[in-house]
Enzyme design. Structure first.
Site, PDB file in Angstrom:
ATOM      1  N   SER A  80      -2.922  -8.472   3.541  1.00 36.62           N
ATOM      2  CA  SER A  80      -3.085  -9.689   2.735  1.00 36.62           C
ATOM      3  C   SER A  80      -1.636  -9.901   1.946  1.00 36.62           C
ATOM      4  CB  SER A  80      -4.193  -9.183   1.510  1.00 36.62           C
ATOM      5  OG  SER A  80      -5.414  -9.072   2.042  1.00 36.62           O
ATOM      6  N   GLU A 117       0.637  -9.805  -3.052  1.00 32.92           N
ATOM      7  CA  GLU A 117       0.451  -8.545  -2.915  1.00 32.92           C
ATOM      8  C   GLU A 117       1.395  -7.695  -2.214  1.00 32.92           C
ATOM      9  OE1 GLU A 117      -3.745  -7.592  -1.809  1.00 32.92           O
ATOM     10  OE2 GLU A 117      -3.068  -5.874  -0.527  1.00 32.92           O
ATOM     11  N   ARG A 127      -5.616  -3.380  -6.652  1.00 31.95           N
ATOM     12  CA  ARG A 127      -4.231  -3.427  -5.861  1.00 31.95           C
ATOM     13  C   ARG A 127      -3.256  -3.088  -6.865  1.00 31.95           C
ATOM     14  NH1 ARG A 127      -7.809  -2.632  -3.253  1.00 31.95           N
ATOM     15  NH2 ARG A 127      -8.822  -4.087  -1.851  1.00 31.95           N
TER      16      ARG A 127
END
Ligand SMILES: Cc1cc2nc3c(=O)[nH]c(=O)nc-3n(C[C@H](O)[C@H](O)[C@H](O)COP(=O)(O)OP(=O)(O)OC[C@H]3O[C@@H](n4cnc5c(N)ncnc54)[C@H](O)[C@@H]3O)c2cc1C
Length: 310
Positions: free
Chosen positions: A227, A302, A178
């Site tokens: 998320s 995130e 990520r």
């Protein structure tokens, strides 16, 4: 007397062939459906228009790129400067060789997955489960169900802040869990992906399975941002998972106003309808505190938070 910070009205915007929109409600363009307005949104007509815009835009004008808004929390005070949004001119996807697909940065991930399936190419099925666009997938190294962007990306077409065109290999971007390690400002305009010839019914079945799994495990019909926090263990399947830490800290279902930690997937936040961006951000910070107290783990966002608080 203290000088006022410069306002968007203080800068003449470059002549363009694309569209400028003023005071754009960003809540309408982001999955959370919260947040203030953008002073100006620019939708370029094509790559050359975008390049000329970037070349002429003064360096001090704040510039932010918005994709499909599925990983972004816009704060209630909105975003100063220019928000760049790529439209239909950047939404094409084509097969360029037996094993390669070329997608514009505004192509939805699912459209790329379907286009690859149409020509019996395998390896891009995981994009069926990610609701963003290709530019966001490159910026986030998006991934799911055992696949991630770095596995299939060959090269990207991009513009720098001065409007110069570049082609970078996937390795140049230093993608990891990520994370995109390229540190300078880039606008991705397109990307080439490698896949492998496969059996179409098998590819379609894998996509169906991903879709069904997502419906069972994620609140995909809610106003959410995916998320909220990165897994502290990164891509390591044995490493600590954010959702487990949140659950163990007792934060499943935690609420601030109309913002709630999903009961279904406790690394997802949900806006039940009336939440503000501040409610969602406060909720996330409360979760970070609870997790730090319970386990000592420092969760990292995130979700990208942009703009000004009120
Ligand atoms: C229900 C749900 C499920 C999700 N599941 C997953 C999942 O399984 N796996 C996963 O990885 N993510 C998941 N996400 C998060 C999200 O879909 C991904 O991070 C996606 O890649 C973000 O793409 P976007 O176009 O929406 O980006 P945005 O949210 O619009 O932007 C995200 C970042 O990308 C940058 N960006 C966007 N376009 C460009 C561009 N053209 N050039 C340069 N930078 C750009 C933005 O500036 C920002 O920093 C989920 C989200 C939701 C709402």
């Amino acid at each position: 007397m203290q000088s006022q910070p410069a306002q968007i009205q203080d800068w003449p915007l470059p002549e363009v062939r694309g569209k400028y929109l003023r005071d754009v409600a960003l809540a309408d363009l982001c999955w959370f459906r919260v947040g203030g307005t953008a002073d100006v949104m620019f939708m370029p007509a094509d790559v050359d228009d975008l390049s000329a815009f970037l070349a002429a835009l003064p360096d001090e004008v704040p510039l932010h790129i918005l994709g499909a808004g599925s990983n972004t929390l816009v704060r209630d005070g909105g975003v100063r400067g220019v928000v760049l949004r790529l439209g239909a001119a950047f939404g094409q996807v084509t097969q360029t060789s037996q094993t390669h697909m070329l997608a514009g940065a505004a192509t939805l991930d699912v459209k790329l997955a379907r286009a690859a399936a149409d020509v019996s190419l395998s390896g891009l099925e995981f994009y069926r489960g990610i609701p963003g666009a290709i530019g966001g997938a490159i910026a986030m190294n998006a991934g799911a169900y055992g696949g991630e962007t770095s596995d299939v990306l060959v090269e990207v077409e991009a513009l720098d802040r001065a409007g110069n065109k570049h082609v970078f290999s996937a390795d140049d971007l230093q993608l990891s869990y990520r994370h995109n390690g390229y540190s300078e400002f880039l606008v991705y305009t397109g990307a080439r992906f490698e896949a492998t010839p496969g059996d179409q019914p098998t590819i379609l079945a894998a996509m169906e399975e991903i879709s069904a799994k997502r419906e069972q495990t994620q609140p995909i019909k809610s106003r959410t941002g995916g998320s909220t926090f990165k897994n502290p263990g990164g891509a390591n399947p044995q490493g600590p998972k954010a959702w487990k830490l949140i659950d163990a800290a007792g934060a499943r279902g935690l609420q601030v106003g109309d913002a709630q930690i999903s009961e279904l997937h406790c690394n997802f936040m949900i806006n039940h309808g009336q939440a503000s961006a501040a409610d969602l951000e406060n909720l996330g910070e409360q979760v970070r505190t609870l997790v730090a107290q319970a386990s000592g783990e420092d969760l990292h966002w995130e979700i990208k938070r942009i703009g000004e608080a009120v």
